[in-house]
Design a protein around this motif. Sequence first.
Motif, PDB file in Angstrom:
ATOM      1  N   PRO A  44       5.045   4.231   9.483  1.00  0.00           N
ATOM      2  CA  PRO A  44       3.922   4.629  10.338  1.00  0.00           C
ATOM      3  C   PRO A  44       3.818   6.152  10.462  1.00  0.00           C
ATOM      4  O   PRO A  44       4.815   6.858  10.455  1.00  0.00           O
ATOM      5  CB  PRO A  44       4.273   4.006  11.691  1.00  0.00           C
ATOM      6  CG  PRO A  44       5.760   3.917  11.683  1.00  0.00           C
ATOM      7  CD  PRO A  44       6.162   3.700  10.249  1.00  0.00           C
ATOM      8  N   SER A  83       4.659   1.941  -3.531  1.00  0.00           N
ATOM      9  CA  SER A  83       3.301   1.867  -2.996  1.00  0.00           C
ATOM     10  C   SER A  83       3.240   1.003  -1.743  1.00  0.00           C
ATOM     11  O   SER A  83       2.570   1.357  -0.775  1.00  0.00           O
ATOM     12  CB  SER A  83       2.363   1.312  -4.067  1.00  0.00           C
ATOM     13  OG  SER A  83       1.077   1.155  -3.572  1.00  0.00           O
ATOM     14  N   LEU A  84       3.936  -0.103  -1.726  1.00  0.00           N
ATOM     15  CA  LEU A  84       3.937  -0.979  -0.551  1.00  0.00           C
ATOM     16  C   LEU A  84       4.654  -0.356   0.635  1.00  0.00           C
ATOM     17  O   LEU A  84       4.260  -0.566   1.785  1.00  0.00           O
ATOM     18  CB  LEU A  84       4.580  -2.319  -0.909  1.00  0.00           C
ATOM     19  CG  LEU A  84       3.775  -3.227  -1.823  1.00  0.00           C
ATOM     20  CD1 LEU A  84       4.573  -4.470  -2.192  1.00  0.00           C
ATOM     21  CD2 LEU A  84       2.459  -3.615  -1.170  1.00  0.00           C
ATOM     22  N   THR A  85       5.705   0.414   0.399  1.00  0.00           N
ATOM     23  CA  THR A  85       6.447   0.998   1.515  1.00  0.00           C
ATOM     24  C   THR A  85       5.647   2.062   2.251  1.00  0.00           C
ATOM     25  O   THR A  85       5.950   2.352   3.406  1.00  0.00           O
ATOM     26  CB  THR A  85       7.781   1.603   1.056  1.00  0.00           C
ATOM     27  OG1 THR A  85       7.521   2.614   0.089  1.00  0.00           O
ATOM     28  CG2 THR A  85       8.709   0.548   0.489  1.00  0.00           C
ATOM     29  N   THR A  86       4.635   2.659   1.616  1.00  0.00           N
ATOM     30  CA  THR A  86       3.842   3.658   2.329  1.00  0.00           C
ATOM     31  C   THR A  86       3.071   3.039   3.487  1.00  0.00           C
ATOM     32  O   THR A  86       2.756   3.727   4.451  1.00  0.00           O
ATOM     33  CB  THR A  86       2.852   4.369   1.382  1.00  0.00           C
ATOM     34  OG1 THR A  86       2.002   3.407   0.792  1.00  0.00           O
ATOM     35  CG2 THR A  86       3.578   5.146   0.315  1.00  0.00           C
ATOM     36  N   PHE A  87       2.770   1.755   3.405  1.00  0.00           N
ATOM     37  CA  PHE A  87       2.087   1.080   4.508  1.00  0.00           C
ATOM     38  C   PHE A  87       3.066   0.706   5.617  1.00  0.00           C
ATOM     39  O   PHE A  87       2.663   0.452   6.741  1.00  0.00           O
ATOM     40  CB  PHE A  87       1.364  -0.167   4.012  1.00  0.00           C
ATOM     41  CG  PHE A  87       0.242   0.140   3.065  1.00  0.00           C
ATOM     42  CD1 PHE A  87      -0.911   0.771   3.508  1.00  0.00           C
ATOM     43  CD2 PHE A  87       0.343  -0.180   1.724  1.00  0.00           C
ATOM     44  CE1 PHE A  87      -1.948   1.059   2.642  1.00  0.00           C
ATOM     45  CE2 PHE A  87      -0.687   0.111   0.849  1.00  0.00           C
ATOM     46  CZ  PHE A  87      -1.838   0.736   1.304  1.00  0.00           C
ATOM     47  N   GLY A 146       0.212   4.978  -4.991  1.00  0.00           N
ATOM     48  CA  GLY A 146      -0.374   4.091  -3.995  1.00  0.00           C
ATOM     49  C   GLY A 146      -1.789   4.477  -3.628  1.00  0.00           C
ATOM     50  O   GLY A 146      -2.401   5.364  -4.234  1.00  0.00           O
ATOM     51  N   THR A 179      -4.922   6.886   2.125  1.00  0.00           N
ATOM     52  CA  THR A 179      -5.092   6.456   3.508  1.00  0.00           C
ATOM     53  C   THR A 179      -5.682   7.610   4.289  1.00  0.00           C
ATOM     54  O   THR A 179      -5.532   8.766   3.911  1.00  0.00           O
ATOM     55  CB  THR A 179      -3.758   6.018   4.133  1.00  0.00           C
ATOM     56  OG1 THR A 179      -2.834   7.096   4.057  1.00  0.00           O
ATOM     57  CG2 THR A 179      -3.199   4.795   3.439  1.00  0.00           C
TER      58      THR A 179
END
Length: 180
Positions: free
Chosen positions: A34, A27-31, A156, A159
């Motif tokens: 880019p 989930s954190l790596t999706t942010f 995640g 967005t």
Amino acid sequence: MHTSFQRLNNISALATTVIITLLSLVSLTTFLIPANLDPGSLKVDHLNVLLGRSNYDRSAKAREFAFVKYDLVADMSPLFNWNTKQVFVYLVADYSTPKYPENRVVVWDRIIRGSKFAKINIADGKQKYEFKEITDSFKDVSATFSLHYQVQPWVGALTGGEVVRTEAIKLPPAQRRVHS
């Protein structure tokens, strides 16, 4: 000695902790990845306003309906990575009236389930949904049209963003009465 039940409990607790930790990292790596979208192209070819009644409500009084034809080109493939389940793309008309200063109407949408379907090229597209004014008249109203997206990941948070926006376009006066 530990019983079989205690051993099973310890193994399942460890497995749950490992899975939750891995899903949190995913989930954190999706942010961190880019999504650089090229600006798309949106051109409203034809905008018409007609007086009529909705097909869904025959007893309603006549009101003005806007009809939109557009050309749309956008490449949504940069939004797809290993954590993207699908992308929801929608064309929105934003306008304001004296009584209701913020109005947003979705006129077209599409769900993109894979990167091989991510290139949108619509020529002479028509709206998918009714575009009607709640106050019954589009008098002295200008609208901007924009293409938005929402990325639904496997794990995640959702967005979203905007791909392209047109300049304000004045809606013409109602032309004729339509009988539905």
